[in-house]
Design a protein around this motif. Structure first.
Motif, PDB file in Angstrom:
ATOM      1  N   GLY A 198     -36.517 -27.053  45.785  1.00  0.00           N
ATOM      2  CA  GLY A 198     -37.291 -26.527  44.682  1.00  0.00           C
ATOM      3  C   GLY A 198     -36.717 -25.299  44.024  1.00  0.00           C
ATOM      4  N   LEU A 199     -35.601 -24.742  44.521  1.00  0.00           N
ATOM      5  CA  LEU A 199     -35.007 -23.536  43.960  1.00  0.00           C
ATOM      6  C   LEU A 199     -33.713 -23.894  43.245  1.00  0.00           C
ATOM      7  CD1 LEU A 199     -35.490 -20.966  46.856  1.00  0.00           C
ATOM      8  CD2 LEU A 199     -36.967 -21.375  44.901  1.00  0.00           C
ATOM      9  N   THR A 200     -33.436 -23.187  42.161  1.00  0.00           N
ATOM     10  CA  THR A 200     -32.204 -23.417  41.405  1.00  0.00           C
ATOM     11  C   THR A 200     -31.784 -22.123  40.740  1.00  0.00           C
ATOM     12  OG1 THR A 200     -31.194 -24.802  39.705  1.00  0.00           O
ATOM     13  CG2 THR A 200     -33.448 -24.087  39.301  1.00  0.00           C
ATOM     14  N   SER A 201     -30.550 -22.077  40.275  1.00  0.00           N
ATOM     15  CA  SER A 201     -30.051 -20.893  39.574  1.00  0.00           C
ATOM     16  C   SER A 201     -30.348 -21.028  38.086  1.00  0.00           C
ATOM     17  CB  SER A 201     -28.542 -20.750  39.793  1.00  0.00           C
ATOM     18  OG  SER A 201     -27.846 -21.820  39.195  1.00  0.00           O
ATOM     19  N   ALA A 202     -30.246 -19.913  37.371  1.00  0.00           N
ATOM     20  CA  ALA A 202     -30.476 -19.944  35.927  1.00  0.00           C
ATOM     21  C   ALA A 202     -29.423 -20.785  35.223  1.00  0.00           C
ATOM     22  CB  ALA A 202     -30.477 -18.522  35.363  1.00  0.00           C
ATOM     23  N   THR A 203     -28.202 -20.778  35.749  1.00  0.00           N
ATOM     24  CA  THR A 203     -27.121 -21.555  35.132  1.00  0.00           C
ATOM     25  C   THR A 203     -27.398 -23.048  35.219  1.00  0.00           C
ATOM     26  OG1 THR A 203     -25.553 -19.825  35.764  1.00  0.00           O
ATOM     27  CG2 THR A 203     -24.633 -21.961  35.131  1.00  0.00           C
ATOM     28  N   ASP A 204     -27.970 -23.498  36.341  1.00  0.00           N
ATOM     29  CA  ASP A 204     -28.220 -24.925  36.540  1.00  0.00           C
ATOM     30  C   ASP A 204     -29.550 -25.394  35.968  1.00  0.00           C
ATOM     31  OD1 ASP A 204     -25.839 -25.278  37.822  1.00  0.00           O
ATOM     32  OD2 ASP A 204     -26.643 -24.974  39.833  1.00  0.00           O
ATOM     33  N   TRP A 205     -30.477 -24.455  35.734  1.00  0.00           N
ATOM     34  CA  TRP A 205     -31.787 -24.859  35.209  1.00  0.00           C
ATOM     35  C   TRP A 205     -31.640 -25.431  33.816  1.00  0.00           C
ATOM     36  CZ3 TRP A 205     -34.683 -23.007  30.993  1.00  0.00           C
ATOM     37  CH2 TRP A 205     -35.988 -23.507  30.917  1.00  0.00           C
ATOM     38  N   GLN A 206     -32.355 -26.521  33.520  1.00  0.00           N
ATOM     39  CA  GLN A 206     -32.289 -27.185  32.229  1.00  0.00           C
ATOM     40  C   GLN A 206     -33.598 -27.004  31.464  1.00  0.00           C
ATOM     41  OE1 GLN A 206     -29.391 -28.466  31.300  1.00  0.00           O
ATOM     42  NE2 GLN A 206     -28.615 -27.832  33.296  1.00  0.00           N
ATOM     43  N   VAL A 207     -33.473 -26.814  30.159  1.00  0.00           N
ATOM     44  CA  VAL A 207     -34.656 -26.673  29.305  1.00  0.00           C
ATOM     45  C   VAL A 207     -35.391 -28.010  29.262  1.00  0.00           C
ATOM     46  CG1 VAL A 207     -35.485 -26.100  27.010  1.00  0.00           C
ATOM     47  CG2 VAL A 207     -33.461 -24.947  27.915  1.00  0.00           C
ATOM     48  N   ASP A 208     -36.641 -28.029  29.697  1.00  0.00           N
ATOM     49  CA  ASP A 208     -37.395 -29.281  29.743  1.00  0.00           C
ATOM     50  C   ASP A 208     -38.151 -29.505  28.436  1.00  0.00           C
ATOM     51  OD1 ASP A 208     -39.418 -27.418  29.906  1.00  0.00           O
ATOM     52  OD2 ASP A 208     -39.731 -27.689  32.062  1.00  0.00           O
ATOM     53  N   ASP A 209     -38.752 -30.668  28.329  1.00  0.00           N
ATOM     54  CA  ASP A 209     -39.481 -31.026  27.101  1.00  0.00           C
ATOM     55  C   ASP A 209     -40.628 -30.056  26.831  1.00  0.00           C
ATOM     56  OD1 ASP A 209     -37.976 -33.076  26.219  1.00  0.00           O
ATOM     57  OD2 ASP A 209     -39.239 -34.689  26.986  1.00  0.00           O
ATOM     58  N   ALA A 210     -41.302 -29.638  27.907  1.00  0.00           N
ATOM     59  CA  ALA A 210     -42.447 -28.745  27.728  1.00  0.00           C
ATOM     60  C   ALA A 210     -42.011 -27.414  27.109  1.00  0.00           C
ATOM     61  CB  ALA A 210     -43.144 -28.507  29.074  1.00  0.00           C
ATOM     62  N   SER A 211     -40.892 -26.847  27.595  1.00  0.00           N
ATOM     63  CA  SER A 211     -40.395 -25.576  27.063  1.00  0.00           C
ATOM     64  C   SER A 211     -39.932 -25.744  25.625  1.00  0.00           C
ATOM     65  CB  SER A 211     -39.246 -25.054  27.939  1.00  0.00           C
ATOM     66  OG  SER A 211     -39.687 -24.802  29.253  1.00  0.00           O
ATOM     67  N   ALA A 231     -27.791 -20.258  20.915  1.00  0.00           N
ATOM     68  CA  ALA A 231     -27.142 -18.982  21.197  1.00  0.00           C
ATOM     69  C   ALA A 231     -28.013 -18.115  22.095  1.00  0.00           C
ATOM     70  CB  ALA A 231     -26.838 -18.254  19.886  1.00  0.00           C
ATOM     71  N   ALA A 232     -29.329 -18.105  21.828  1.00  0.00           N
ATOM     72  CA  ALA A 232     -30.249 -17.336  22.670  1.00  0.00           C
ATOM     73  C   ALA A 232     -30.286 -17.897  24.084  1.00  0.00           C
ATOM     74  CB  ALA A 232     -31.654 -17.348  22.051  1.00  0.00           C
ATOM     75  N   ASP A 233     -30.239 -19.237  24.207  1.00  0.00           N
ATOM     76  CA  ASP A 233     -30.225 -19.870  25.518  1.00  0.00           C
ATOM     77  C   ASP A 233     -28.965 -19.478  26.289  1.00  0.00           C
ATOM     78  OD1 ASP A 233     -31.221 -22.205  27.368  1.00  0.00           O
ATOM     79  OD2 ASP A 233     -29.101 -22.614  27.015  1.00  0.00           O
ATOM     80  N   ALA A 234     -27.796 -19.479  25.604  1.00  0.00           N
ATOM     81  CA  ALA A 234     -26.548 -19.090  26.268  1.00  0.00           C
ATOM     82  C   ALA A 234     -26.579 -17.632  26.694  1.00  0.00           C
ATOM     83  CB  ALA A 234     -25.366 -19.351  25.327  1.00  0.00           C
ATOM     84  N   TRP A 236     -29.277 -15.884  27.430  1.00  0.00           N
ATOM     85  CA  TRP A 236     -30.199 -15.783  28.574  1.00  0.00           C
ATOM     86  C   TRP A 236     -29.503 -16.199  29.869  1.00  0.00           C
ATOM     87  CZ3 TRP A 236     -32.045 -19.814  31.701  1.00  0.00           C
ATOM     88  CH2 TRP A 236     -33.060 -19.466  32.576  1.00  0.00           C
ATOM     89  N   ARG A 237     -28.747 -17.296  29.826  1.00  0.00           N
ATOM     90  CA  ARG A 237     -28.050 -17.766  31.029  1.00  0.00           C
ATOM     91  C   ARG A 237     -27.018 -16.752  31.516  1.00  0.00           C
ATOM     92  NH1 ARG A 237     -29.383 -23.059  31.900  1.00  0.00           N
ATOM     93  NH2 ARG A 237     -30.429 -24.035  30.130  1.00  0.00           N
ATOM     94  N   HIS A 238     -26.356 -16.075  30.556  1.00  0.00           N
ATOM     95  CA  HIS A 238     -25.365 -15.067  30.940  1.00  0.00           C
ATOM     96  C   HIS A 238     -26.019 -13.928  31.717  1.00  0.00           C
ATOM     97  CE1 HIS A 238     -21.837 -12.447  30.602  1.00  0.00           C
ATOM     98  NE2 HIS A 238     -22.712 -11.492  30.326  1.00  0.00           N
ATOM     99  N   TYR A 239     -27.140 -13.430  31.190  1.00  0.00           N
ATOM    100  CA  TYR A 239     -27.786 -12.285  31.834  1.00  0.00           C
ATOM    101  C   TYR A 239     -28.536 -12.661  33.115  1.00  0.00           C
ATOM    102  CZ  TYR A 239     -26.710  -9.067  28.063  1.00  0.00           C
ATOM    103  OH  TYR A 239     -26.044  -8.269  27.173  1.00  0.00           O
ATOM    104  N   ARG A 240     -28.910 -13.912  33.274  1.00  0.00           N
ATOM    105  CA  ARG A 240     -29.638 -14.327  34.463  1.00  0.00           C
ATOM    106  C   ARG A 240     -28.735 -15.021  35.493  1.00  0.00           C
ATOM    107  NH1 ARG A 240     -32.634 -11.168  32.562  1.00  0.00           N
ATOM    108  NH2 ARG A 240     -34.805 -11.516  31.898  1.00  0.00           N
TER     109      ARG A 240
END
Length: 307
Positions: A198-211, A231-234, A236-240
């Motif tokens: 159930g745990l994942t990193s920010a780099t591996d997390w994928q934007v789902d339909d709900a988001s 660009a905002a998604d990229a 966010w992934r860099h900082y997280r």
């Protein structure tokens, strides 16, 4: 129309195991007689509870068996791949043509589908209807070679080795959705060991339909634009990327908070680099004082890490 696609998948498809689950997942999303739907790799992994390699292998098998077409020149939200089920599309086109010739004809009286019956050409797809389904035509020619990239969204983690097509997509033992080996990642990049379930990193997390639907409903997609959202998604992934693993729900909440705070692009602002370490080279024609101001604005815009 997803009912016709599901009916064909259940009754006529020769697929098994993960490939069958992938086909049914796509069939479930088909809204009309064109039998076209989009699905990202992460969504198919979540729906089938299968590993990344297993889903990729299943997609390759379905395309080789002509039970699925990966449509080059079309893409869904966030670059999701677009697929068509050709046999249900051919059947619905045959029924429509028969009823046009004989309005009183019942569907059950239409001649059965044969190998000579083909799905309508891609040029006959209704692009306006597809746009309402959040699928856009990118302009590639129908005569281009068949698409081979089944990786889904461009924000997915780097592609791993694809299982050769000669290998059966169903493992000899265990459940069809089990990983190929004990270290293979499952849904959203989490590993099969119970300690990391159930745990994942920010780099591996994928934007789902709900988001994504949230971003659209709240007006952030219109405010930022598709490129601005990417660009905002990229950013966010860099900082997280150095953060500790979290659940998918926790990352989704954090991502939404970030997108809500992201500055709206305006023509008056300099073209600043989005990530630390990016080239701060001034635009052509900028004076030295304007370049300094651009650097200061970039520093103000960058998060401090305390959000």
């Amino acid at each position: 129309m997803s009912g016709q696609a599901r009916k064909w998948a259940w009754e006529s498809s020769t697929s098994r195991g993960t490939a069958r689950l992938v086909l049914l997942s796509i069939a479930d999303r088909i809204p009309d007689a064109q039998c076209v739907a989009y699905a990202s790799l992460a969504e198919l992994m979540e729906r089938t509870n299968a590993s990344r390699n297993a889903v990729r292998s299943a997609l390759a098998w379905l395309c080789d068996a002509h039970e699925l077409e990966a449509l080059k020149g079309y893409e869904g939200p966030m670059g999701a791949a677009v697929y068509r089920m050709p046999r249900p599309a051919a059947w619905l086109a045959k029924v429509a043509a028969a009823k046009k010739a004989d309005p009183g004809l019942r569907t059950e009286d239409v001649e059965p589908l044969t190998d000579a019956d083909r799905a309508p050409a891609l040029r006959d797809l209704d692009d306006e209807l597809l746009r309402k389904r959040r699928i856009r035509h990118t302009g590639a020619s129908e005569s281009d070679p068949p698409v081979q990239d089944l990786t889904g969204s461009e924000s997915d983690p780097p592609r791993q080795n694809l299982t050769p097509s000669r290998v059966r997509n169903r493992p000899s033992t265990g459940a069809d959705s089990d990983p190929q080996n004990c270290s293979e990642p499952k849904v959203n990049g989490s590993y099969s060991s119970s300690s990391a379930a159930g745990l994942t990193s920010a780099t591996d997390w994928q934007v789902d339909d709900a988001s994504l639907s949230w971003a659209q409903q709240q007006g952030h997609l219109d405010r930022l634009g598709e490129q601005g959202l990417k660009a905002a998604d990229a950013k966010w992934r860099h900082y997280r990327s150095t953060g500790s693993p979290r659940t998918a729900a926790a990352w989704a909440a954090d991502w939404k908070s970030w997108i809500a705070r992201e500055h709206t692009p305006t023509p008056q602002r300099p073209n600043l680099y989005a990530l630390p370490g990016g080239s701060p080279a001034p635009q052509a024609g900028m004076t030295r004082s304007e370049a300094h101001m651009a650097a200061l604005l970039a520093a103000v815009d960058e998060p401090t890490g305390t959000e």
